[in-house]
Enzyme design. Structure first.
Site: not given
Length: 380
Positions: A353-356
């Site tokens: 995802g965009c956060t990892g």
């Protein structure tokens, strides 16, 4: 009492009256050899840092404005530096390209762009431990100790989103639960959390940003020279003091590309961590962390790494639509986390995802999946 001694005493009294500082004046050294910009660059930095709080001592090429120890060799300059530190003649010293023992690494200090907020990067050179996660946990302790020594009573901590961030967070959360008193900050991105994004790095969200030392070194170079093209480090306080559990020499590192403004700031940084006794602060923080189970968590981490049992054959459950995300799993553990859910007959997929890293499951299975991953120590 000799006339010379009387004159020195009278001079000290006069300086104390003028500055209001009646304690013994701290001396901070700087080695002047080895800079890519020449010795004059370092001396110019020392001249910019001159003040009434501490004296500056040059080692290498000297100058009439300063107490100086002359030598033309970097190796000899380091020997002189070590002798002066060990004798207490100087309280700290700024130098370039110094080899620390394993277990010691440096805490850098930068000025973040736009808002001009100061932030400590833990760590930037040296190696706190040979295992990445263990090193980052120890780096956290070093960063907290250094920030406290420099005057921040309750420094906030964030972990940059790199490999090892999540297991580092898990160990630190366990230490918190067991009584190690420190404060995590929250990411300024909408989803929050103690794992920091690149945005937080630029904004200076935490007081102490935890990273492995190679990543921290890269951050230092970028923050120091992003306006100069890279060949001249113009901003910040340098790569900072070498800190360890039982390390007493207060040696601060500069890059060979550091310009005179950074030299000047590094000398001030040296004064602050000498005054704040960073070595004693580090021992205090270590004792607190050990009391909270640090050694046990590190031992468990090493035991897990050394476990060489053959991988268990796990059959994938029947596929289903997965629309719910579970974050917080380290990228190195992602596939194992998915298989842990398969083992409990929950279909899951891995993703980014965009956060990892994320584990994807169905909406119905998310609560149970989170509980399984938590029990298996994949998430906090």
């Amino acid at each position: 009492m000799s006339k010379k001694l009387i004159s020195e005493v009278l001079l000290e009294v006069a300086e104390a009256i003028e500055t209001g500082n009646f304690g013994k004046k701290i001396k901070v050294g700087v080695t002047t050899l080895g800079s890519e910009h020449g010795t004059e660059n370092v001396i110019k930095g020392a001249q910019s840092a001159k003040n009434d709080l501490f004296d500056i001592v040059l080692i290498g090429k000297g100058h009439k404005d300063f107490e100086s120890y002359e030598t033309e060799s970097e190796d000899e300059a380091h020997k002189i530096m070590e002798k002066l530190l060990d004798s207490g003649e100087i309280a700290a010293c700024v130098t370039m390209h110094y080899n620390f023992p394993i277990g010691v690494s440096t805490v850098g200090r930068v000025i973040t762009p736009a808002k001009g907020r100061e932030m400590y990067i833990a760590t930037t050179t040296g190696t706190s431990a040979t295992d990445r996660v263990e090193a980052m946990v120890r780096n956290t302790i070093y960063g907290i100790a250094t920030a406290k020594a420099a005057g921040i009573e309750e420094p906030t901590v964030g972990i940059i989103n790199i490999d090892g961030a999540r297991p580092t967070e898990k160990i630190l959360l366990e230490l918190q639960k067991n009584g190690y008193d420190f404060k995590f900050t929250e990411s300024q991105r909408a989803d929050g959390g103690a794992v920091m994004r690149g945005n937080d790095l630029l904004m200076g969200t935490p007081d102490v940003m935890v990273a492995d030392s190679l990543t921290g070194n890269l951050f230092m170079k970028i923050f120091s020279s992003y306006t100069t093209g890279g060949d001249y480090e113009a901003f910040g306080y340098g790569y900072g003091p070498g800190v360890g559990e039982n390390y007493d020499r207060r040696i601060l590192i500069l890059s060979r590309a550091s310009g005179s403004p950074v030299v000047a700031n590094a000398l001030k940084y040296g004064y602050e961590i000498a005054l704040g006794k960073v070595n004693e602060k580090a021992r205090e923080e270590y004792k607190k962390a050990q009391k909270a189970g640090l050694d046990d968590f590190i031992a468990a981490l090493k035991s897990k790494k050394q476990d060489s049992k053959p991988a268990e054959e796990i059959k994938m459950p029947e596929k289903e639509v997965v629309t719910s995300q579970i974050s917080g799993v380290d990228v190195m553990d992602l596939e194992d986390a998915v298989k842990a859910l398969w083992k409990q007959n929950i279909y899951a997929e891995s993703g980014m995802g965009c956060t990892g890293p994320i584990v994807m499951v169905s909406k119905e299975n998310k609560p149970k999946a989170k509980e399984i991953l938590k029990n298996e120590s994949f998430i906090s």
